[in-house]
Design an enzyme around this catalytic site. Structure first.
Site, PDB file in Angstrom:
ATOM      1  N   TRP A 322       0.844  -1.199   0.000  1.00  0.00           N
ATOM      2  CA  TRP A 322       0.000   0.000   0.000  1.00  0.00           C
ATOM      3  C   TRP A 322       0.885   1.258   0.000  1.00  0.00           C
ATOM      4  O   TRP A 322       0.549   2.267  -0.625  1.00  0.00           O
ATOM      5  CB  TRP A 322      -0.896   0.006   1.253  1.00  0.00           C
ATOM      6  CG  TRP A 322      -1.744   1.239   1.379  1.00  0.00           C
ATOM      7  CD1 TRP A 322      -3.007   1.417   0.887  1.00  0.00           C
ATOM      8  CD2 TRP A 322      -1.401   2.482   2.020  1.00  0.00           C
ATOM      9  NE1 TRP A 322      -3.469   2.682   1.187  1.00  0.00           N
ATOM     10  CE2 TRP A 322      -2.503   3.364   1.880  1.00  0.00           C
ATOM     11  CE3 TRP A 322      -0.274   2.931   2.705  1.00  0.00           C
ATOM     12  CZ2 TRP A 322      -2.505   4.652   2.398  1.00  0.00           C
ATOM     13  CZ3 TRP A 322      -0.275   4.226   3.217  1.00  0.00           C
ATOM     14  CH2 TRP A 322      -1.386   5.063   3.060  1.00  0.00           C
ATOM     15  N   HIS A 323       2.030   1.167   0.701  1.00  0.00           N
ATOM     16  CA  HIS A 323       2.886   2.346   0.828  1.00  0.00           C
ATOM     17  C   HIS A 323       3.578   2.732  -0.475  1.00  0.00           C
ATOM     18  O   HIS A 323       3.964   3.886  -0.647  1.00  0.00           O
ATOM     19  CB  HIS A 323       3.934   2.133   1.925  1.00  0.00           C
ATOM     20  CG  HIS A 323       3.366   2.299   3.293  1.00  0.00           C
ATOM     21  ND1 HIS A 323       2.714   1.276   3.943  1.00  0.00           N
ATOM     22  CD2 HIS A 323       3.307   3.358   4.125  1.00  0.00           C
ATOM     23  CE1 HIS A 323       2.294   1.719   5.115  1.00  0.00           C
ATOM     24  NE2 HIS A 323       2.634   2.972   5.257  1.00  0.00           N
ATOM     25  N   GLY A 324       3.751   1.802  -1.364  1.00  0.00           N
ATOM     26  CA  GLY A 324       4.402   2.178  -2.609  1.00  0.00           C
ATOM     27  C   GLY A 324       4.582   1.002  -3.540  1.00  0.00           C
ATOM     28  O   GLY A 324       4.652  -0.149  -3.112  1.00  0.00           O
ATOM     29  N   PHE A 468       2.065   8.302  -1.518  1.00  0.00           N
ATOM     30  CA  PHE A 468       1.369   7.032  -1.329  1.00  0.00           C
ATOM     31  C   PHE A 468      -0.104   7.179  -1.674  1.00  0.00           C
ATOM     32  O   PHE A 468      -0.839   6.279  -1.649  1.00  0.00           O
ATOM     33  CB  PHE A 468       1.523   6.541   0.112  1.00  0.00           C
ATOM     34  CG  PHE A 468       2.972   6.483   0.532  1.00  0.00           C
ATOM     35  CD1 PHE A 468       3.940   6.084  -0.366  1.00  0.00           C
ATOM     36  CD2 PHE A 468       3.352   6.845   1.792  1.00  0.00           C
ATOM     37  CE1 PHE A 468       5.269   6.054   0.004  1.00  0.00           C
ATOM     38  CE2 PHE A 468       4.681   6.807   2.179  1.00  0.00           C
ATOM     39  CZ  PHE A 468       5.642   6.417   1.286  1.00  0.00           C
TER      40      PHE A 468
END
Lengths: 468, 283
Positions: A322-324, A468
């Site tokens: 999800w963060h990247g 993000f």
């Protein structure tokens, strides 16, 4: 529009004046227009995506609410979730999975290439997508009644204080607030002001200052070694904390000025005594989102031990992604997954009713900080190979890159941050972040303001979590 | 609190002798007969001791890394209000002249905003400048405390402004930096270049416009240099292009990198420029 931009300095007072001058029942219009203007100031085209996600989730929820047929309700949920996740996947992950697939295909000598698409990641897409998902799922499971007013629902998705970097609000908390009466209150102004000043202090004095050193080291990892990597990664631990917690604090403060109550997103994470405790303090709105909409549906801890560990691992793995769109984030998530499994396996956490000695607490805080900081190497590195280079050379003490000026200001900023967080952690009645005001508090906030104006970095970059 | 801090800083700030602000403060007080203006190439290319030894005149190097014509104008304009130097050498760098980022760096001169009108003028050219930033006095002196602190602790005395570079260019790892081919000598920088020339003519100060040596240059450099040369000559002044001076050009032993001479190269070049000053003096 960034919170730390001059544009925002003019934008916020105008919105506040219009907001309080407008009768209650029309205030949603002021906020909706302000929120869309805020969002469009990055890129006008982004507005179509947020509008698409809003319309699809709104219509699906209406359909789910009206239908008695289980299959229809399920189909509508699947359509809504797929549409929201489809947009997110396309803009954020298409190139990542495409290039990963290309690498695999080239290894097994298959002559096929997924073409790279020139896509600009829309700001805040991961945040508002998760907000719409939680709403539709809550409506489906009957936890939330359907919001029939499109304007208010659109405002829930786009509320400008938390639109681009959270906190990721739940419909059960935020939506009802748009229907409540919010009178101008000095208590809100005092409390909101405290959050805003502390947020700017974290962002401008600590995050943007230490980033000068961190960026110069991580931007040229091949030119540095041991102590430099240890110092840069430790500083990055504070950069990412102050950048994101600073943004959240400003968001909470701005919303508070208007009488809205956003959820607390960070709770002094580096005072955590276990990895589990760390995740109860770090990006709380995302952790609880994953807990409620991913981990628990997988079975949570009410399954066989091996399956429980798998659930934990998968939750952290997906949270990393999800963060990247980069394998570095996946490894970062996986590392935390491993940490938490080991902690549970060896029962290393502190039980709720357990009291521990100060020395035990200090040792635990130190170990958790070291483990979290080690994982940050993957989070910060631009490429996996860079992260492994940093780890391989962590104990090569042949040279040390010193930037005296940055260290000088960073030490001042970090010292003030430590005292602020220490007081908040151990003396919650001191009144640092509530609506109380007295001479001590006035002095403390004037001091924070002075420090921010005198040593803050005012031409720094944008907030890390925007990407993000 | 802000008012008191502002008064304190106003009094203490001019005495900073360390770092960038120490350099600017010392430059603003310079009373030497020969002054060198420019960016990092000026700072690393002209050794005042060599120039003084050859010419018999006192010399100070005001060159400051990353800051070109806009800073040179502000400094020159303020300097000549209290002192008339005999000779001013203006070192011109094509790379700084086309670099749009130089405008973004002008907020560094905020501490001089209220005391020097020329600095006030150039700070306004920073796209991020807003009067809002001058509301709080303490914000005007933002991030100057380290230089102040180091100046007090180290008790450093002012030098001659020259910073010799010790390393030698490594030809095996050398990658040339090329100017952007479409990069322009932008109209605003050109305007300030003309202002410097006009000021020197009005005050009858001998101005030498110099392009100091480079290890290697390209077509885009030549285009910018030609533009500068025609401007200088149109004002009736001489233009000194040493960018490919045969004694130094492409000789790695005299360079630290493509754009900067090392200490050996700087001393050789300083001698050359001193001879030029002597020659022009006798003309």
């Amino acid at each position: 529009m960034l919170f730390n931009s001059l544009q925002f300095v003019y934008f916020l007072p105008v919105v506040l004046i219009l907001y309080f001058m407008t009768p209650d029942r029309f205030r949603w219009v002021v906020l909706l227009v302000a929120s869309y203007y805020f969002y469009m100031s990055w890129n006008v085209n982004y507005v179509f995506l947020i509008l698409f996600t809003t319309i699809v989730s709104y219509a699906a929820a209406i359909g789910i609410g009206q239908s008695e047929n289980k299959d229809v309700r399920k189909a509508l949920l699947i359509i809504s979730v797929s549409a929201s996740l489809g947009v997110l996947f396309f803009y954020k992950y298409f190139n990542f999975f495409g290039s990963s697939l290309n690498e695999v295909l080239s290894i097994i000598s298959i002559d096929f290439q997924v073409h790279y698409l020139k896509l600009l990641l829309p700001v805040g897409i991961s945040f508002y997508t998760f907000q719409t998902l939680s709403y539709t799922i809550d409506v489906y499971y009957g936890k939330k009644s359907v919001e029939k007013h499109f304007g208010i629902y659109a405002l829930y998705v786009s509320f400008f204080p938390q639109l681009v970097a959270g906190p990721i609000e739940r419909s059960t908390r935020l939506l009802p607030q748009f229907r409540q009466e919010h009178r101008f209150s000095w208590d809100n102004i005092v409390q909101g002001g405290k959050w805003i000043i502390s947020g700017f202090f974290m962002k401008l004095v600590v995050a943007d200052r230490v980033s000068l050193y961190v960026d110069s080291v991580y931007g040229n990892v091949l030119h540095h070694s041991g102590i430099t990597f240890i110092v840069a990664t430790t500083l990055f631990a504070f950069q990412i904390y102050c950048d994101f917690a600073g943004y959240s604090a400003i968001a909470i403060g701005v919303a508070r000025l208007m009488g809205y109550d956003l959820m607390i997103n960070f709770w002094r994470p580096y005072f955590a005594t276990s990895i589990g405790d760390f995740w109860h303090r770090w990006h709380i709105s995302l952790s609880t989102w994953f807990r409620d909409y991913f981990y628990i549906p997988l079975g949570g801890s009410r399954v066989k031990v091996s399956r429980w560990y798998l659930n934990l691992f998968l939750t952290f793995l997906v949270s990393g992604l999800w963060h990247g769109a980069n394998w570095t984030f996946v490894i970062w998530g996986a590392l935390h997954g491993i940490y938490i499994i080991l902690e549970n396996y060896f029962k290393l956490y502190v039980k709720k009713d357990e009291t521990i000695s100060t020395l035990n607490r200090l040792i635990r805080v130190f170990i958790v900080f070291v483990l979290a900081t080690f994982a940050w190497i993957f989070f910060r590195a631009d490429h996996i190979s860079h992260a492994f280079y940093v780890i391989q050379n962590l104990f090569d003490f042949s040279s040390f890159y010193i930037d005296y000026s940055t260290f000088f200001y960073a030490i001042i900023g970090l010292s003030v941050l430590f005292i602020f967080d220490f007081v908040n952690e151990n003396y919650p009645d001191f009144g640092l972040l509530d609506n109380r005001i007295n001479l001590k508090i006035v002095f403390i906030y004037l001091f924070l303001l002075t420090i921010t104006l005198s040593i803050g970095v005012f031409n720094g970059g944008q907030f890390i979590y925007f990407q993000f | 609190m802000d008012f008191l801090a502002g008064i304190l800083m106003e009094n203490v700030f001019p005495d900073i002798t360390f770092g960038t602000y120490g350099k600017i403060n010392t430059s603003l007080k310079a009373k030497q007969e020969i002054l060198i203006l420019g960016s990092s190439r000026a700072q690393h290319h002209y050794d005042p001791d060599v120039v003084s030894a050859e010419t018999g005149m006192t010399c100070y190097n005001t060159g400051l890394g990353g800051y070109g014509l806009l800073y040179n104008y502000a400094l020159f304009n303020e300097l000549i209000k209290q002192h008339k130097p005999e000779v001013v050498i203006l070192d011109l760098s094509p790379n700084v002249i086309i670099d749009p980022k130089t405008y973004m760096k002008l907020n560094i001169f905020m501490p001089y905003f209220f005391t020097y009108s020329s600095f006030n003028e150039i700070v306004h050219l920073d796209p991020d400048f807003s009067k809002f930033k001058t509301v709080f006095k303490i914000n005007v002196y933002n991030s100057t405390f380290y230089d102040l602190f180091r100046g007090i602790v180290s008790n450093e005395t002012a030098d001659n402004g020259y910073k010799g570079l010790q390393a030698q260019l490594n030809t095996t790892t050398y990658i040339p930096k090329r100017l952007i081919p479409e990069g322009k000598f932008d109209s605003l920088k050109k305007e300030y270049f003309e202002k410097i020339i006009d000021l020197s003519i009005q005050r009858e100060i001998r101005l030498l416009c110099v392009v100091s040596p480079t290890y290697e240059k390209f077509d885009a450099d030549n285009r910018i240099i030609d533009e500068m040369e025609s401007l200088v000559k149109s004002k009736g002044l001489d233009f000194y292009d040493y960018s490919d001076y045969w004694e130094l050009y492409k000789k790695p032993q005299y360079f630290k990198d493509q754009l900067h001479l090392n200490d050996v190269g700087a001393r050789a070049f300083s001698k050359l420029i001193a001879e030029e000053i002597n020659n022009s003096h006798h003309e």
